[in-house]
Enzyme design. Sequence first.
Site, mmCIF file in Angstrom:
data_model
loop_
_atom_site.group_PDB
_atom_site.id
_atom_site.type_symbol
_atom_site.label_atom_id
_atom_site.label_comp_id
_atom_site.label_asym_id
_atom_site.label_seq_id
_atom_site.Cartn_x
_atom_site.Cartn_y
_atom_site.Cartn_z
ATOM 1 N N HIS A 155 50.611 38.739 42.408
ATOM 2 C CA HIS A 155 50.180 39.323 43.688
ATOM 3 C C HIS A 155 51.261 39.226 44.770
ATOM 4 O O HIS A 155 51.100 39.811 45.851
ATOM 5 C CB HIS A 155 48.914 38.632 44.198
ATOM 6 C CG HIS A 155 47.707 38.872 43.362
ATOM 7 N ND1 HIS A 155 47.289 40.130 42.996
ATOM 8 C CD2 HIS A 155 46.820 38.000 42.805
ATOM 9 C CE1 HIS A 155 46.194 40.036 42.254
ATOM 10 N NE2 HIS A 155 45.903 38.750 42.118
ATOM 11 N N ASP B 233 41.838 35.265 33.239
ATOM 12 C CA ASP B 233 40.591 35.258 34.004
ATOM 13 C C ASP B 233 39.681 36.440 33.689
ATOM 14 O O ASP B 233 38.623 36.595 34.302
ATOM 15 C CB ASP B 233 40.874 35.189 35.505
ATOM 16 C CG ASP B 233 42.037 36.042 35.952
ATOM 17 O OD1 ASP B 233 42.567 36.820 35.132
ATOM 18 O OD2 ASP B 233 42.428 35.934 37.127
ATOM 19 N N HIS C 140 42.758 40.850 37.659
ATOM 20 C CA HIS C 140 43.112 41.473 38.940
ATOM 21 C C HIS C 140 44.361 42.336 38.790
ATOM 22 O O HIS C 140 45.275 41.985 38.043
ATOM 23 C CB HIS C 140 43.388 40.402 40.004
ATOM 24 C CG HIS C 140 42.273 39.424 40.199
ATOM 25 N ND1 HIS C 140 42.270 38.179 39.589
ATOM 26 C CD2 HIS C 140 41.133 39.501 40.919
ATOM 27 C CE1 HIS C 140 41.166 37.528 39.942
ATOM 28 N NE2 HIS C 140 40.460 38.307 40.747
ATOM 29 N N ASP D 12 45.844 40.391 33.432
ATOM 30 C CA ASP D 12 44.993 39.630 34.345
ATOM 31 C C ASP D 12 43.783 40.481 34.739
ATOM 32 O O ASP D 12 43.838 41.708 34.719
ATOM 33 C CB ASP D 12 45.804 39.265 35.589
ATOM 34 C CG ASP D 12 45.178 38.181 36.437
ATOM 35 O OD1 ASP D 12 45.540 37.007 36.277
ATOM 36 O OD2 ASP D 12 44.298 38.512 37.268
#
Length: 310
Positions: free
Chosen positions: A127, A245, A166, A164
């Site tokens: 990120h 995740d 995200h 991931d």
Amino acid sequence: MRTGYYTHPDCSLHEMGPHHPECPARLAAIEDRLLAAGLDWTLARPEVPLADESALELAHSALHIAELREKGLTCDGYAWIDPDTIMNPHTWQAARRAAGAAIAATDAVLGGTLDNAFCAVRPPGHHAMRDQSMGFCFLNNVAVGARHALDVHGLQRVAIVDFDVHHGNGTEDIFAGDERVLMVSFFQHPFYPFTGTDHPASNMLNVPVPAYSGGAQVREIVQHTWLPRLRSFAPQMLFVSAGFDAHREDDMGQMGLVEADYAWITRALRSLAAEVCQGRIVSCLEGGYNLSALGRSVTEHIRVLAGLDE
């Protein structure tokens, strides 16, 4: 196969307060599971250097690095970047160590010392944008490693795979429009950071998936969307933003992967890498916050990287 495992005690000194999900116990959970599985003795454990600021500037602006350094060196207690992203007095050192692991792993794989490598480091990175820290991330480890391969080693094409839960908005921010890089990803959508779907650059293959998607849907994406594009691009090295995740036991997302899915994805990537880039893979830990699921999933990821699944 000779697989490197890069980690360092500095990465466990960074913490963001009690009950924060991105915690030092994540690395301990991985170590414990590797030991229980009997994999710890099979892995090379090279030294992990601190990344020089000049290396960080390949992926980040000098201003961003200077601001992080200043906050890190003057931090007394905690310094908030955003409500979820917090520095303590050890964060700057840990972030440089995490990026240094990606650089060292890249050097070792390209130098032929290792076939591939996994970097068990934190803070995570995908990120982190060129000019901004966010989402638990300060420096973009995979981006630093990829730019090192391109700009220092002179590779012409590298690919970044992000699984991931995200979207890796920071990696996209750094590489969007750079035709030397192909990034492929899937991610839960709509979901934090609410990016990745609005007119991505041509070198970004983003595949948003709805909540509660499971292994069958993800394997279909990898087999029929990712792999043809990766094979056509023919990268000279593969980097992996390895977030765990999307596991069904992880409350950070609402997807339904299990350890067997991560092993299958890793096997597909290892096979592709053997076909197009001499097996060169550097994988860096991103998300994964259920400690048991994280330890089990990373162990399967490493087992496949090391060729011990056959």
